[in-house]
Design an enzyme around this catalytic site. Sequence first.
Site, PDB file in Angstrom:
ATOM      1  N   LYS A 271       0.824  -1.216   0.000  1.00  0.00           N
ATOM      2  CA  LYS A 271       0.000   0.000   0.000  1.00  0.00           C
ATOM      3  C   LYS A 271       0.857   1.263   0.000  1.00  0.00           C
ATOM      4  O   LYS A 271       0.620   2.189  -0.785  1.00  0.00           O
ATOM      5  CB  LYS A 271      -0.938  -0.031   1.207  1.00  0.00           C
ATOM      6  CG  LYS A 271      -2.048   0.986   1.162  1.00  0.00           C
ATOM      7  CD  LYS A 271      -1.632   2.267   1.819  1.00  0.00           C
ATOM      8  CE  LYS A 271      -2.718   3.327   1.702  1.00  0.00           C
ATOM      9  NZ  LYS A 271      -2.303   4.560   2.373  1.00  0.00           N
ATOM     10  N   ASP A 290      -6.663   0.994   0.275  1.00  0.00           N
ATOM     11  CA  ASP A 290      -6.773   0.996   1.726  1.00  0.00           C
ATOM     12  C   ASP A 290      -8.213   0.681   2.089  1.00  0.00           C
ATOM     13  O   ASP A 290      -9.018   0.347   1.233  1.00  0.00           O
ATOM     14  CB  ASP A 290      -6.345   2.349   2.303  1.00  0.00           C
ATOM     15  CG  ASP A 290      -7.158   3.475   1.689  1.00  0.00           C
ATOM     16  OD1 ASP A 290      -8.349   3.269   1.416  1.00  0.00           O
ATOM     17  OD2 ASP A 290      -6.604   4.557   1.475  1.00  0.00           O
TER      18      ASP A 290
END
Length: 430
Positions: A271, A290
Amino acid sequence: MTLVGFKSFPLPLAQLALDAVLKCGQSFRWSTIAFPLSGDKELEDSSPSEQVEYRLCLRDRVVCLRQSFDTLYYRSIFPDPQPTSITLPIREAETLKWLKDYFQLDVDLISLYREWGMKDKVFAKFRDRFEGIRILRQDPWENLISFICSSNNNISRITKMVQNLCIHYSSPLISIKHPFLPSETLTYHPFPTPSVLSRSGVALHLRSLGFGYRAEFIQRTAKMLVDAHGIGCSDPSSPQEDPELWLQGLRGLSTADAREELLKFVGVGRKVADCILLMSLDKKEVIPVDTHVYQIAVKHYGMKGSYGGKTNMTPKLYEDINSRFLSIWGDYAGWAHSVLFTADLKFFSNYGSAISSTEKSPAATLHNKKNSPTSQSGSPVISPSARRKKRLHRQVDLVEPEFPTTPKSCKETTEHMNLVDRVKKRRRNV
DNA sequence: GCCGCACCTCTG
DNA sequence: AGAGGTGCGG
């Protein structure tokens, strides 16, 4: 609106919404100065960005920004020696050049919005309320450290941490009087360099400053970078250290290659790597997934829900969401994602979620955002512990997809799935 | 390979 | 409990 000392640059709000873009969690270092209420009706009726000045400290100057519906106003504050009447125009021209690069003003956001709106009904629903959301082209080094801070964290704390980094690890560039509160002094620090953050003892100090487990990540990442690429400045004309230049060089690599390099650093997983790829390495198609993005995907794009509302992000789920959005939005998918993300974030701070919810009333919206079991299914509220027991059996209902689910390339998915593990394992073995 | 847990700290 | 996750060990 005329502003003394500011240069102006014609720019419609639809190309850049300063307040949203600077405060939506891309950069954490812009400060604001609120203007006192003047009784000026025109000013008080204006949009938030007109009543605020934004400031960012670069290596050699502080950039100041204001905005009206059709104009971006900019000026710079320099440390002594002050520019002369001869050199000032040159230096303001540098600032304008930096602005164009930083805000990527050569990218026409209006036509991008039009394209996304045509390809995507969900996007079309929200675009008019969230104009001017674009991706900044940030400094990769600052971006890397900032997003190592972002894990398990929220924007306001990340902002404080980055601020602390600057206060404690770089000397002030300039101190000036607050424009409206003469008793207050504003001190501006640039972002610290890699060599400073790599020094031993930094991790311990950062711990005491409240960085938590990220303290070690920051120091070790800085050290890895310095060990691999030196602390010197081989180019004396550049104010940047070699490791910073090396990071910038990742812009020239493919997305996959650049991602692999980023994953080598501690505190950088998929991420965070994707955030850096999108926000400072020109990889405009990358979508960092996310929990917000995941919620949006489930509610509006017919993605499979996880178990009982607990987002257990697996590499496969991550990749599925990513490729799904890429197939919808195309080349600038990462930019499109930031519009929905920012829209969601802005509303969330007030009354729940703008787009990860399909409910109508604010109350229902708030409820839904908290993953209440009542949402969608209409089932009665159950206690968290009861939900935990149930969660293995519980799939979130599928919202009718606005788009047919496209089959993904299995091979591609497997390659990405393995990437994080592969890189991390190799790192441990060195 | 995949899963599950711990991890700092603050906030609702 | 969860927040714009990651590292590590089973």
